[in-house]
Every structure is written in structure tokens, then in C-alpha cells.
Write an enzyme that holds these catalytic residues in place. Structure first.
Site, PDB file in Angstrom:
ATOM      1  N   THR A  13      54.332  65.168  24.956  1.00  0.00           N
ATOM      2  CA  THR A  13      55.254  66.203  25.840  1.00  0.00           C
ATOM      3  C   THR A  13      54.847  67.709  25.209  1.00  0.00           C
ATOM      4  OG1 THR A  13      56.839  64.674  26.436  1.00  0.00           O
ATOM      5  CG2 THR A  13      57.447  66.855  26.548  1.00  0.00           C
ATOM      6  N   LYS A 104      61.470  68.143  14.031  1.00  0.00           N
ATOM      7  CA  LYS A 104      62.836  68.549  13.207  1.00  0.00           C
ATOM      8  C   LYS A 104      63.081  67.398  12.165  1.00  0.00           C
ATOM      9  CE  LYS A 104      63.160  66.946  17.532  1.00  0.00           C
ATOM     10  NZ  LYS A 104      63.936  66.679  18.832  1.00  0.00           N
ATOM     11  N   GLU A 128      60.520  77.481  15.359  1.00  0.00           N
ATOM     12  CA  GLU A 128      61.805  77.916  16.500  1.00  0.00           C
ATOM     13  C   GLU A 128      61.839  76.654  17.366  1.00  0.00           C
ATOM     14  OE1 GLU A 128      63.026  81.401  17.338  1.00  0.00           O
ATOM     15  OE2 GLU A 128      64.278  79.347  18.035  1.00  0.00           O
ATOM     16  N   GLY A 133      65.158  73.459  21.311  1.00  0.00           N
ATOM     17  CA  GLY A 133      64.051  73.872  22.352  1.00  0.00           C
ATOM     18  C   GLY A 133      63.588  75.194  22.788  1.00  0.00           C
ATOM     19  N   GLY A 186      60.769  63.680  29.799  1.00  0.00           N
ATOM     20  CA  GLY A 186      60.047  64.089  28.574  1.00  0.00           C
ATOM     21  C   GLY A 186      61.216  64.746  27.633  1.00  0.00           C
ATOM     22  N   GLU A 189      63.448  61.592  22.687  1.00  0.00           N
ATOM     23  CA  GLU A 189      62.161  61.308  21.689  1.00  0.00           C
ATOM     24  C   GLU A 189      61.660  59.821  22.351  1.00  0.00           C
ATOM     25  OE1 GLU A 189      61.472  63.240  19.225  1.00  0.00           O
ATOM     26  OE2 GLU A 189      62.972  64.443  20.168  1.00  0.00           O
ATOM     27  N   ASP A 200      69.761  63.361  16.067  1.00  0.00           N
ATOM     28  CA  ASP A 200      68.845  64.618  16.355  1.00  0.00           C
ATOM     29  C   ASP A 200      69.742  65.880  16.274  1.00  0.00           C
ATOM     30  OD1 ASP A 200      66.286  65.450  17.780  1.00  0.00           O
ATOM     31  OD2 ASP A 200      67.900  66.424  19.013  1.00  0.00           O
ATOM     32  N   LYS A 204      69.227  69.050  13.584  1.00  0.00           N
ATOM     33  CA  LYS A 204      68.904  70.635  14.125  1.00  0.00           C
ATOM     34  C   LYS A 204      70.065  71.296  13.391  1.00  0.00           C
ATOM     35  CE  LYS A 204      67.040  68.966  18.312  1.00  0.00           C
ATOM     36  NZ  LYS A 204      67.183  68.637  19.820  1.00  0.00           N
ATOM     37  N   GLY A 302      61.975  69.419  26.649  1.00  0.00           N
ATOM     38  CA  GLY A 302      60.992  69.379  27.650  1.00  0.00           C
ATOM     39  C   GLY A 302      59.569  70.189  27.148  1.00  0.00           C
TER      40      GLY A 302
HETATM   41  P1  NAP Z   1      55.434  62.148  22.073  1.00  0.00           P
HETATM   42  O1  NAP Z   1      55.368  62.586  23.586  1.00  0.00           O
HETATM   43  O2  NAP Z   1      56.068  61.018  21.572  1.00  0.00           O
HETATM   44  O3  NAP Z   1      53.864  62.501  21.525  1.00  0.00           O
HETATM   45  C1  NAP Z   1      53.662  62.442  20.157  1.00  0.00           C
HETATM   46  C2  NAP Z   1      52.305  62.866  20.016  1.00  0.00           C
HETATM   47  O4  NAP Z   1      52.079  62.809  18.630  1.00  0.00           O
HETATM   48  C3  NAP Z   1      51.319  61.631  20.854  1.00  0.00           C
HETATM   49  O5  NAP Z   1      50.262  62.254  21.393  1.00  0.00           O
HETATM   50  C4  NAP Z   1      50.676  60.713  19.582  1.00  0.00           C
HETATM   51  O6  NAP Z   1      49.448  60.304  19.675  1.00  0.00           O
HETATM   52  C5  NAP Z   1      50.716  62.148  18.474  1.00  0.00           C
HETATM   53  N1  NAP Z   1      51.079  61.079  17.126  1.00  0.00           N
HETATM   54  C6  NAP Z   1      52.244  60.660  16.721  1.00  0.00           C
HETATM   55  N2  NAP Z   1      51.927  60.334  15.371  1.00  0.00           N
HETATM   56  C7  NAP Z   1      51.036  60.692  14.969  1.00  0.00           C
HETATM   57  C8  NAP Z   1      50.192  60.416  13.881  1.00  0.00           C
HETATM   58  N3  NAP Z   1      50.790  59.850  12.565  1.00  0.00           N
HETATM   59  N4  NAP Z   1      48.889  60.939  13.661  1.00  0.00           N
HETATM   60  C9  NAP Z   1      48.241  61.345  14.796  1.00  0.00           C
HETATM   61  N5  NAP Z   1      49.145  61.463  16.085  1.00  0.00           N
HETATM   62  C10 NAP Z   1      50.336  61.101  16.136  1.00  0.00           C
HETATM   63  O7  NAP Z   1      56.328  63.498  21.434  1.00  0.00           O
HETATM   64  P2  NAP Z   1      56.990  64.634  21.709  1.00  0.00           P
HETATM   65  O8  NAP Z   1      58.089  64.676  22.734  1.00  0.00           O
HETATM   66  O9  NAP Z   1      55.765  65.591  22.125  1.00  0.00           O
HETATM   67  O10 NAP Z   1      57.466  65.406  20.502  1.00  0.00           O
HETATM   68  C11 NAP Z   1      56.523  65.855  19.362  1.00  0.00           C
HETATM   69  C12 NAP Z   1      57.353  66.157  18.168  1.00  0.00           C
HETATM   70  O11 NAP Z   1      58.210  67.599  18.950  1.00  0.00           O
HETATM   71  C13 NAP Z   1      58.252  65.271  17.688  1.00  0.00           C
HETATM   72  O12 NAP Z   1      58.764  65.591  16.202  1.00  0.00           O
HETATM   73  C14 NAP Z   1      59.669  65.646  18.466  1.00  0.00           C
HETATM   74  O13 NAP Z   1      60.900  65.295  17.673  1.00  0.00           O
HETATM   75  C15 NAP Z   1      59.585  67.271  18.553  1.00  0.00           C
HETATM   76  N6  NAP Z   1      60.286  67.909  19.618  1.00  0.00           N
HETATM   77  C16 NAP Z   1      60.062  67.139  20.907  1.00  0.00           C
HETATM   78  C17 NAP Z   1      60.804  68.034  21.974  1.00  0.00           C
HETATM   79  C18 NAP Z   1      60.656  67.488  23.419  1.00  0.00           C
HETATM   80  O14 NAP Z   1      61.336  68.080  24.403  1.00  0.00           O
HETATM   81  N7  NAP Z   1      59.995  66.426  23.734  1.00  0.00           N
HETATM   82  C19 NAP Z   1      61.523  69.109  21.705  1.00  0.00           C
HETATM   83  C20 NAP Z   1      61.326  69.827  20.583  1.00  0.00           C
HETATM   84  C21 NAP Z   1      60.593  69.055  19.401  1.00  0.00           C
HETATM   85  P3  NAP Z   1      49.117  59.203  20.748  1.00  0.00           P
HETATM   86  O15 NAP Z   1      49.289  60.155  22.232  1.00  0.00           O
HETATM   87  O16 NAP Z   1      47.786  59.007  20.694  1.00  0.00           O
HETATM   88  O17 NAP Z   1      50.277  58.313  20.875  1.00  0.00           O
HETATM   89  N1  HSE Z   2      65.113  64.921  22.041  1.00  0.00           N
HETATM   90  C1  HSE Z   2      65.252  66.171  22.130  1.00  0.00           C
HETATM   91  C2  HSE Z   2      66.423  66.739  22.820  1.00  0.00           C
HETATM   92  C3  HSE Z   2      64.197  67.348  22.131  1.00  0.00           C
HETATM   93  O1  HSE Z   2      66.726  65.921  23.708  1.00  0.00           O
HETATM   94  O2  HSE Z   2      67.234  67.602  22.463  1.00  0.00           O
HETATM   95  C4  HSE Z   2      64.466  68.401  21.948  1.00  0.00           C
HETATM   96  O3  HSE Z   2      64.680  68.837  20.429  1.00  0.00           O
END
Ligand code: NAP
Ligand code: HSE
Length: 328
Positions: A13, A104, A128, A133, A186, A189, A200, A204, A302
Site C-alpha cells: 500500500t 512504526k 512523518e 498517516g 489498505g 496492517e 499499533d 505511535k 491508506g
Molecule cells: P504491505 O502492503 O504489507 O506491503 C509491504 C511491502 O513490503 C510488500 O511489497 C512486501 O513485498 C515488502 N516487504 C515486506 N518485508 C520485506 C522484506 N523483509 N524484504 C523486502 N521486502 C519486504 O504494507 P504497507 O501497508 O504498505 O505498510 C508498509 C509499512 O508502512 C509498514 O511498516 C506499515 O506499518 C507502515 N504504514 C502503513 C500504513 C498504511 O496505511 N498501510 C500507514 C503508515 C505506515 P512483497 O510485495 O513481495 O510481499
Molecule cells: N494500520 C495503521 C492504522 C496504518 O490503521 O492506523 C497507519 O499507520
């Protein structure tokens, strides 16, 4: 005009959000900063997955292809978990690469260490997107600190929990159905246990504590309760009494510098500033000595809100083109 070369770790995402925004805003960024942006590589676990087409950007599952490329200026990190993320970013910093993270889990635990390391190497470590988010809470607190003193920070720090509580109240859908929707959008997690269990939001809160107070309380002293015990009946009963469930993370410092935190669902009335914060929105109330109380509200999860927070960090690193001063 110089070219800034970047790599993205992770293409879920958040990683895809960064890629999309950098491409969509390419011309504006060039005009604003005087730099062209070249997304050189993207690190994933599985290079055979079907993904968004990224012409001119190579996918790799070998981080050394990125870390050993002397041309890379900035790394965006959007993978999952403390390791290997901490190790990758430490190595990047060693090589003089600026880093921007959304992770985080890693940053709550190792953020202060990473930031010190970056400072010692004269590069930037920005974060940030780790907290709330798209809401610019890190930038806001950072800019308040030199002239003011933060006393308390409280708010809704998990978008998934707030989305589920809102869906349960407004549409009377079950917890499970609302969670599935948050996952499809999205917000949650990959493993949503920490979203709904409160960890989570806790992480934060610890990131904000480190920033605002320069330290964190002992983690085991902070009670953490999730929304997993909140039932549809409980939500309906509360609504009948004009109350709403909010999942609130709260940290306060006393005059001796002692920190006390808590994370959990609370019932609040219509006169509370968090009452009308619905859906995936997060809200943070910051109490300070001079400002009084400041509330920031906005999307807490998101693809675009999170990607935008990271691109915001990026633009701060690469800087604006100097304005041309016209004199008559
Ligand atoms: P996600 O959709 O599960 O995507 C994770 C990505 O990282 C995938 O492309 C995965 O590869 C890759 N990956 C995971 N572990 C890896 C490793 N050891 N080596 C290489 N690639 C690896 O997660 P996301 O929602 O984008 O979140 C990513 C990070 O941002 C997390 O730490 C999450 O807590 C944080 N975050 C998320 C949001 C949100 O709204 N989603 C908001 C703020 C922060 P594959 O595609 O090949 O599986
Ligand atoms: N899973 C987290 C949330 C993503 O729902 O707040 C943003 O950090």
C-alpha cells in the site's frame, strides 16, 4: 538541473503510494525544487508478483543492489517489522543516504538510535508517516518545541480501529465485516492483530513521546487495550445515550518529568473534541504551556495519505529552489 536518485523498500500500500505520487507530481517537483527524480529500484520479497507497471524502475529482492549503488541519494522504507528494516536503514545511513520511513514497529523501538546515527553521519532520517498517516503531527511538534513545552498528547492514532468503530455505529455492521473492509482499503496492517489490539496506537504514542518529551515511559507500564472487546451491542447502547467509543492513546508528563501513558477504548460525549472524528481519520490533541491546546485531524492510513507524508519528508530533504527576488 540535477537528478535525485531514489529507491523504495516495499511496494505494498505505502510503497506504491510513494511511487504513484512521485510520478504524478514529477513536473511540479521539478519546477519547485529544480531536481528531476529518478526512481531507480524497488525492493520486494517476491519479484514474480503481478504489480503496477513501473517502466524504468527495476524490482529486486536483493537489498544489496540498492545499498551498493553509489548513485542512490534517498531511500524510502515501507517494509514490515523491526528487522531487517533497521539494519537496511543503518547501512544506508552509513553510506550517506538519507532515509524516510513509515515503519512504526521499527521506529518506536529503534527510532532514537536511528536518528542519532543519521545525525552523526550528517544525513537525515525522517519519519512523518510513522504516526497518524497523512496528519503532519511530527512536523507540527518539531516546530513547536524550540519555543514551547508539550505537557500532554492524546488522540486517535489508529485509523483501522476508528474506521471499524464508525462502521459499527453508523451502519451497524459487525466487527468482522468492518475489519475486512479496512483491510481491503489498505488501512489495516497485513496482520491486523496490532491494529485492533492497540499495539499499533501504542507504538505511535511512543514515537510521539520520544519526540515531544525526549524519552519514553517503560513500555510495560503503559496499559494497552484494543477495540477487540467492543461489541455491536455496546456501540448501539452507547449511541442511544449520545456517547461514542473512541480508541484513545494518551501520554502526559508531570512537573518532575515523569511520563504516564495509556491506550484503550473510552466512551466520550458530544462535547469532547474527538466525538466527531469518524472513519479512517486520526486526531491528535497537543497541550502545551504557551499554545494551550491544538488539535490536528486528518486521514490516518491508506496509500495516498501515507505516501504523501513521505513525499513531504522527501521534499523537505531535497529543498525548494531558491525564490527569485524581483526588485523594482
Ligand atoms: P504491505 O502492503 O504489507 O506491503 C509491504 C511491502 O513490503 C510488500 O511489497 C512486501 O513485498 C515488502 N516487504 C515486506 N518485508 C520485506 C522484506 N523483509 N524484504 C523486502 N521486502 C519486504 O504494507 P504497507 O501497508 O504498505 O505498510 C508498509 C509499512 O508502512 C509498514 O511498516 C506499515 O506499518 C507502515 N504504514 C502503513 C500504513 C498504511 O496505511 N498501510 C500507514 C503508515 C505506515 P512483497 O510485495 O513481495 O510481499
Ligand atoms: N494500520 C495503521 C492504522 C496504518 O490503521 O492506523 C497507519 O499507520
Amino acid at each position: 538541473m540535477s537528478s535525485i536518485k531514489v529507491a523504495i523498500l516495499g511496494f505494498g500500500t505505502v510503497g506504491e503510494g510513494i511511487y504513484r505520487i512521485l510520478n504524478e507530481r514529477k513536473e511540479d517537483i521539478q519546477q519547485e525544487t529544480g531536481h528531476t527524480i529518478d526512481i531507480v529500484s524497488i525492493l520486494v520479497r517476491d519479484t514474480s508478483k503481478e504489480r503496477l507497471a513501473t517502466p524504468e524502475t527495476k524490482f529486486t529482492d536483493d537489498v544489496q543492489e540498492i545499498l551498493s549503488n553509489p548513485a542512490i541519494d534517498v531511500i524510502f522504507e515501507a517494509i514490515v517489522g523491526e528487522e531487517p528494516a533497521f539494519r537496511y536503514l543503518t547501512e544506508a545511513i552509513d553510506k550517506g543516504i538519507h532515509v524516510i520511513t513509515a515503519n512504526k514497529t521499527m521506529f518506536a523501538k529503534r527510532g532514537q538510535e536511528l536518528a542519532r546515527h543519521a545525525e552523526s553521519r550528517d544525513v537525515q532520517a525522517r519519519y512523518e508517516a510513522t504516526t497518524a498517516g497523512g496528519v503532519p503531527i511530527i512536523r507540527t511538534i518539531t516546530s513547536l518545541l524550540p519555543a514551547d513545552r508539550v505537557r500532554r498528547i492524546r488522540g486517535i492514532l489508529n485509523g483501522t480501529s476508528n474506521f471499524i468503530l464508525t462502521k459499527m455505529r453508523e451502519e451497524e455492521v459487525s466487527f468482522e465485516v468492518a475489519l475486512k473492509e479496512a483491510q481491503a482499503l489498505g488501512y489495516a496492517e497485513a496482520d491486523p492483530t496490532d491494529d485492533i489490539g492497540g499495539k499499533d496506537a501504542f507504538r505511535k504514542l511512543m514515537i510521539l513521546s520520544g519526540l515531544a518529551f525526549g524519552s519514553q515511559p517503560d513500555w510495560q507500564d503503559v496499559p494497552i487495550v484494543g477495540i477487540d472487546e467492543v461489541t455491536i451491542e455496546g456501540v448501539k447502547d452507547a449511541a442511544a445515550g449520545n456517547l461514542r467509543y473512541r480508541h484513545v492513546a494518551d501520554i502526559i508528563v508531570d512537573d518532575s518529568g515523569m511520563l504516564s501513558g495509556s491506550v484503550g477504548p473510552v466512551l466520550i460525549g458530544a462535547d469532547h473534541p474527538l466525538y466527531s472524528v469518524d472513519g479512517v481519520d486520526n486526531a491528535i490533541i497537543v497541550d502545551t504551556d504557551h499554545l494551550g491546546s491544538l488539535t490536528l485531524i486528518g486521514p490516518g492510513a491508506g496509500m495516498y495519505p501515507t505516501g504523501s507524508a513521505m513525499v513531504g519528508d522527501f521534499l523537505q530533504i531535497i529543498g525548494k529552489r531558491q525564490a527569485v527576488v524581483v526588485t523594482s
